[in-house]
Design a protein around this motif. Structure first.
Motif, PDB file in Angstrom:
ATOM      1  N   THR A  84       0.851  -1.187   0.000  1.00 36.36           N
ATOM      2  CA  THR A  84       0.000   0.000   0.000  1.00 36.36           C
ATOM      3  C   THR A  84       0.890   1.241   0.000  1.00 36.36           C
ATOM      4  OG1 THR A  84      -0.074   0.152   2.416  1.00 36.36           O
ATOM      5  CG2 THR A  84      -1.755  -1.222   1.349  1.00 36.36           C
ATOM      6  N   ASP A  85       0.296   2.360  -0.401  1.00 37.65           N
ATOM      7  CA  ASP A  85       1.047   3.621  -0.396  1.00 37.65           C
ATOM      8  C   ASP A  85       1.061   4.266   0.981  1.00 37.65           C
ATOM      9  OD1 ASP A  85       1.524   3.278  -3.069  1.00 37.65           O
ATOM     10  OD2 ASP A  85      -0.209   4.450  -3.699  1.00 37.65           O
ATOM     11  N   SER A  86       0.205   3.786   1.873  1.00 43.11           N
ATOM     12  CA  SER A  86       0.070   4.430   3.182  1.00 43.11           C
ATOM     13  C   SER A  86       0.995   3.841   4.242  1.00 43.11           C
ATOM     14  CB  SER A  86      -1.380   4.319   3.664  1.00 43.11           C
ATOM     15  OG  SER A  86      -1.778   2.959   3.700  1.00 43.11           O
ATOM     16  N   GLY A  87       1.539   2.665   3.979  1.00 47.15           N
ATOM     17  CA  GLY A  87       2.396   2.044   4.993  1.00 47.15           C
ATOM     18  C   GLY A  87       3.080   0.818   4.447  1.00 47.15           C
ATOM     19  N   THR A  88       4.047   0.307   5.197  1.00 47.31           N
ATOM     20  CA  THR A  88       4.807  -0.859   4.744  1.00 47.31           C
ATOM     21  C   THR A  88       4.076  -2.152   5.094  1.00 47.31           C
ATOM     22  OG1 THR A  88       6.040  -0.893   6.821  1.00 47.31           O
ATOM     23  CG2 THR A  88       7.011   0.326   4.977  1.00 47.31           C
ATOM     24  N   VAL A  89       4.440  -3.196   4.390  1.00 47.11           N
ATOM     25  CA  VAL A  89       3.917  -4.529   4.700  1.00 47.11           C
ATOM     26  C   VAL A  89       5.075  -5.371   5.227  1.00 47.11           C
ATOM     27  CG1 VAL A  89       2.039  -4.495   3.041  1.00 47.11           C
ATOM     28  CG2 VAL A  89       4.300  -5.255   2.313  1.00 47.11           C
ATOM     29  N   SER A  90       4.740  -6.347   6.032  1.00 40.53           N
ATOM     30  CA  SER A  90       5.779  -7.147   6.668  1.00 40.53           C
ATOM     31  C   SER A  90       6.454  -8.088   5.674  1.00 40.53           C
ATOM     32  CB  SER A  90       5.187  -7.969   7.813  1.00 40.53           C
ATOM     33  OG  SER A  90       6.158  -8.862   8.317  1.00 40.53           O
ATOM     34  N   LEU A  91       7.786  -8.108   5.760  1.00 38.53           N
ATOM     35  CA  LEU A  91       8.559  -9.035   4.928  1.00 38.53           C
ATOM     36  C   LEU A  91       8.238 -10.481   5.269  1.00 38.53           C
ATOM     37  CD1 LEU A  91      11.195  -9.530   3.055  1.00 38.53           C
ATOM     38  CD2 LEU A  91      12.395  -9.722   5.236  1.00 38.53           C
ATOM     39  N   TRP A  92       7.941 -10.727   6.553  1.00 34.39           N
ATOM     40  CA  TRP A  92       7.887 -12.101   7.047  1.00 34.39           C
ATOM     41  C   TRP A  92       6.651 -12.871   6.619  1.00 34.39           C
ATOM     42  CZ3 TRP A  92      12.583 -12.907   7.825  1.00 34.39           C
ATOM     43  CH2 TRP A  92      13.406 -11.921   8.374  1.00 34.39           C
ATOM     44  N   TRP A  93       5.635 -12.158   6.108  1.00 31.01           N
ATOM     45  CA  TRP A  93       4.519 -12.916   5.519  1.00 31.01           C
ATOM     46  C   TRP A  93       4.396 -12.682   4.010  1.00 31.01           C
ATOM     47  CZ3 TRP A  93       0.413 -10.964   2.819  1.00 31.01           C
ATOM     48  CH2 TRP A  93       0.109  -9.609   2.980  1.00 31.01           C
ATOM     49  N   THR A  94       4.871 -11.514   3.540  1.00 27.40           N
ATOM     50  CA  THR A  94       4.746 -11.274   2.097  1.00 27.40           C
ATOM     51  C   THR A  94       5.762 -12.096   1.296  1.00 27.40           C
ATOM     52  OG1 THR A  94       6.186  -9.322   2.321  1.00 27.40           O
ATOM     53  CG2 THR A  94       3.817  -8.954   2.332  1.00 27.40           C
ATOM     54  N   LEU A  95       6.962 -12.308   1.860  1.00 34.45           N
ATOM     55  CA  LEU A  95       7.957 -13.100   1.125  1.00 34.45           C
ATOM     56  C   LEU A  95       7.517 -14.565   0.992  1.00 34.45           C
ATOM     57  CD1 LEU A  95      10.651 -13.404  -0.289  1.00 34.45           C
ATOM     58  CD2 LEU A  95      11.770 -13.573   1.931  1.00 34.45           C
ATOM     59  N   PRO A  96       7.150 -15.222   2.114  1.00 33.30           N
ATOM     60  CA  PRO A  96       6.626 -16.597   1.935  1.00 33.30           C
ATOM     61  C   PRO A  96       5.365 -16.630   1.076  1.00 33.30           C
ATOM     62  CG  PRO A  96       7.145 -16.157   4.246  1.00 33.30           C
ATOM     63  CD  PRO A  96       7.242 -14.848   3.527  1.00 33.30           C
ATOM     64  N   GLY A  97       4.539 -15.549   1.186  1.00 33.66           N
ATOM     65  CA  GLY A  97       3.321 -15.499   0.388  1.00 33.66           C
ATOM     66  C   GLY A  97       3.629 -15.476  -1.106  1.00 33.66           C
ATOM     67  N   ALA A  98       4.645 -14.683  -1.491  1.00 34.03           N
ATOM     68  CA  ALA A  98       5.022 -14.609  -2.909  1.00 34.03           C
ATOM     69  C   ALA A  98       5.556 -15.958  -3.401  1.00 34.03           C
ATOM     70  CB  ALA A  98       6.083 -13.525  -3.097  1.00 34.03           C
ATOM     71  N   VAL A  99       6.355 -16.613  -2.552  1.00 30.10           N
ATOM     72  CA  VAL A  99       6.900 -17.925  -2.936  1.00 30.10           C
ATOM     73  C   VAL A  99       5.769 -18.945  -3.087  1.00 30.10           C
ATOM     74  CG1 VAL A  99       8.386 -19.829  -2.188  1.00 30.10           C
ATOM     75  CG2 VAL A  99       9.134 -17.459  -1.864  1.00 30.10           C
ATOM     76  N   LEU A 100       4.839 -18.935  -2.130  1.00 32.22           N
ATOM     77  CA  LEU A 100       3.721 -19.891  -2.180  1.00 32.22           C
ATOM     78  C   LEU A 100       2.808 -19.616  -3.374  1.00 32.22           C
ATOM     79  CD1 LEU A 100       2.804 -20.208   1.609  1.00 32.22           C
ATOM     80  CD2 LEU A 100       3.825 -21.959   0.131  1.00 32.22           C
ATOM     81  N   ALA A 101       2.534 -18.330  -3.652  1.00 28.44           N
ATOM     82  CA  ALA A 101       1.667 -17.988  -4.790  1.00 28.44           C
ATOM     83  C   ALA A 101       2.299 -18.467  -6.101  1.00 28.44           C
ATOM     84  CB  ALA A 101       1.434 -16.476  -4.836  1.00 28.44           C
ATOM     85  N   SER A 102       3.602 -18.232  -6.253  1.00 23.78           N
ATOM     86  CA  SER A 102       4.290 -18.675  -7.475  1.00 23.78           C
ATOM     87  C   SER A 102       4.299 -20.194  -7.561  1.00 23.78           C
ATOM     88  CB  SER A 102       5.727 -18.133  -7.485  1.00 23.78           C
ATOM     89  OG  SER A 102       5.735 -16.729  -7.450  1.00 23.78           O
ATOM     90  N   ALA A 103       4.544 -20.840  -6.410  1.00 21.93           N
ATOM     91  CA  ALA A 103       4.568 -22.306  -6.398  1.00 21.93           C
ATOM     92  C   ALA A 103       3.183 -22.874  -6.718  1.00 21.93           C
ATOM     93  CB  ALA A 103       5.046 -22.809  -5.038  1.00 21.93           C
ATOM     94  N   LEU A 104       2.128 -22.198  -6.225  1.00 20.70           N
ATOM     95  CA  LEU A 104       0.764 -22.682  -6.501  1.00 20.70           C
ATOM     96  C   LEU A 104       0.446 -22.585  -7.989  1.00 20.70           C
ATOM     97  CD1 LEU A 104      -1.926 -23.701  -5.402  1.00 20.70           C
ATOM     98  CD2 LEU A 104      -2.609 -21.311  -5.043  1.00 20.70           C
ATOM     99  N   PHE A 105       0.799 -21.453  -8.604  1.00 19.30           N
ATOM    100  CA  PHE A 105       0.611 -21.318 -10.055  1.00 19.30           C
ATOM    101  C   PHE A 105       1.421 -22.379 -10.794  1.00 19.30           C
ATOM    102  CE2 PHE A 105      -1.351 -17.222  -9.308  1.00 19.30           C
ATOM    103  CZ  PHE A 105      -2.152 -17.032 -10.418  1.00 19.30           C
ATOM    104  N   ALA A 106       2.660 -22.607 -10.325  1.00 13.55           N
ATOM    105  CA  ALA A 106       3.518 -23.603 -10.981  1.00 13.55           C
ATOM    106  C   ALA A 106       2.912 -25.005 -10.835  1.00 13.55           C
ATOM    107  CB  ALA A 106       4.915 -23.560 -10.374  1.00 13.55           C
ATOM    108  N   LEU A 107       2.314 -25.266  -9.678  1.00  9.56           N
ATOM    109  CA  LEU A 107       1.694 -26.589  -9.461  1.00  9.56           C
ATOM    110  C   LEU A 107       0.541 -26.810 -10.439  1.00  9.56           C
ATOM    111  CD1 LEU A 107       1.376 -29.177  -7.721  1.00  9.56           C
ATOM    112  CD2 LEU A 107      -0.155 -27.846  -6.246  1.00  9.56           C
ATOM    113  N   VAL A 108      -0.306 -25.783 -10.586  1.00  9.13           N
ATOM    114  CA  VAL A 108      -1.473 -25.915 -11.476  1.00  9.13           C
ATOM    115  C   VAL A 108      -1.026 -26.030 -12.935  1.00  9.13           C
ATOM    116  CG1 VAL A 108      -3.553 -24.764 -12.320  1.00  9.13           C
ATOM    117  CG2 VAL A 108      -2.975 -24.680  -9.880  1.00  9.13           C
TER     118      VAL A 108
END
Length: 341
Positions: A84-108
């Motif tokens: 968001t433009d109003s504040g930062t997001v936590s690295l500790w859930w967005t990084l695993p989230g990005a890896v999982l999202a990419s892995a989920l697309f790769a799985l499908v």
């Protein structure tokens, strides 16, 4: 050269020593260079992670994908969507989230594509990647379950704030550099462990002779799907870091050219050992800048046609060093050792 011998899986001690020296040089680089060159080196490390993820498919399993950049782009777009433009997001859930999202697309996607072989696998992976590319390219915003997702269309999306790591400040360029270096080392060690695990040995067996592996009772579909998913997740990690570093993502990240660049990096460095992918990524990016800055020859704008020089260089490497730059270095070092003996 046979398929098995074309890969340098076991790194001799001389090459291991060179890699350690390279790691020390990378650790010292931010202290002796400007911010501009440190940022460029961080970008090379991110691309090295991306190249290693492809090497798991191409070099270890023997699956040449022209759609691997799709997962790289998904990792970057995941960060842009949750930021968001109003504040930062936590690295500790967005990084695993990005890896999982990419892995989920790769799985499908992998569920459909790993059933194919050879040229069909290449074309189907490219087709899926192009579908995702045009989904992003043609839409400024899409709605998913009533939730608006800002894609930015062909203009891309800005990521104004880096993720918040709490323990350290990623806005600090040196901190981000060392965080990227840590990711590079961890991914390399993880993939080397995978390479020599029973799972990795089966993948190598599939590359050499899939029919024989099936005859031995291995379900090659599951192994290839697992490799495709793992490679997609790691590509997502690289895409996340790219988005965090550059502060910008656009459809080009998941385009055909990005996948082709990764393939050239893996071929340039040497396939099947992951260190070659790192060497290839650094060499490719260095040569890219070198060729782009080439002086004009008469009326011919040499720098504008950098792809021509890069293509010729790749052809020369394939012709005279089929195991890539790392294989060439191993051959030179071994030859010197024999002369001394």
């Amino acid at each position: 050269m046979s398929v098995a011998k074309s890969h340098l899986e076991v790194l001799p001690r001389s090459l291991q020593l060179l890699l350690v020296l390279g790691l020390i040089a990378l650790a010292a680089f931010p202290f002796v260079s400007t911010d501009f060159y440190a940022a460029m080196m961080a970008r090379m490390m991110i691309l090295a992670i991306f190249a290693m993820s492809l090497d798991l498919l191409q070099g270890v399993t023997g699956l040449v994908s022209l759609g691997h950049a799709a997962f790289f782009g998904i990792g970057g777009y995941f960060l842009s969507l949750v930021s968001t433009d109003s504040g930062t997001v936590s690295l500790w859930w967005t990084l695993p989230g990005a890896v999982l999202a990419s892995a989920l697309f790769a799985l499908v996607i992998g569920f459909f594509v790993v059933r194919t072989h050879g040229i069909y696998f290449i074309m189907v992976t490219m087709a899926f990647a192009q579908m995702l590319f045009y989904l992003v390219f043609d839409n400024k915003e899409v709605s998913l379950l009533g939730l608006p997702l800002r894609l930015g269309g062909s203009d891309g999306v800005y990521i104004n704030l880096k993720p918040d790591a709490a323990l350290f400040d990623l806005e600090n360029r040196k901190v981000f550099y060392f965080f990227t270096l840590a990711c590079l080392v961890l991914v390399y060690l993880f993939l080397r462990r995978v390479l020599w695990s029973p799972f990795g040995r089966v993948l190598a067996g599939i590359r050499v002779n899939e029919h024989r592996m099936r005859a031995l009772g291995y379900g090659t579909f599951g192994y290839k799907l697992a490799a495709f998913t793992l490679a997609g997740g790691l590509a997502g990690l690289a895409g996340y870091l790219w988005g965090a570093q550059t502060g910008f993502v656009n459809p080009e990240l998941m385009g055909f050219h990005m996948s082709a660049h990764a393939i050239m990096m893996v071929i340039l460095g040497g396939m099947g050992n992951f260190a070659g992918a790192i060497v290839g990524a650094f060499a490719f990016e260095y040569l890219l800048h070198l060729f782009k800055d080439a002086p004009d020859i008469g009326g011919f704008r040499a720098g504008k046609h950098w792809q021509l020089w890069m293509g010729l260089f790749i052809v020369l490497v394939v012709a005279f060093a089929p195991r890539g730059l790392l294989g060439l270095a191993e051959r030179v070092l071994r030859s010197k050792g024999e002369h001394r003996g």
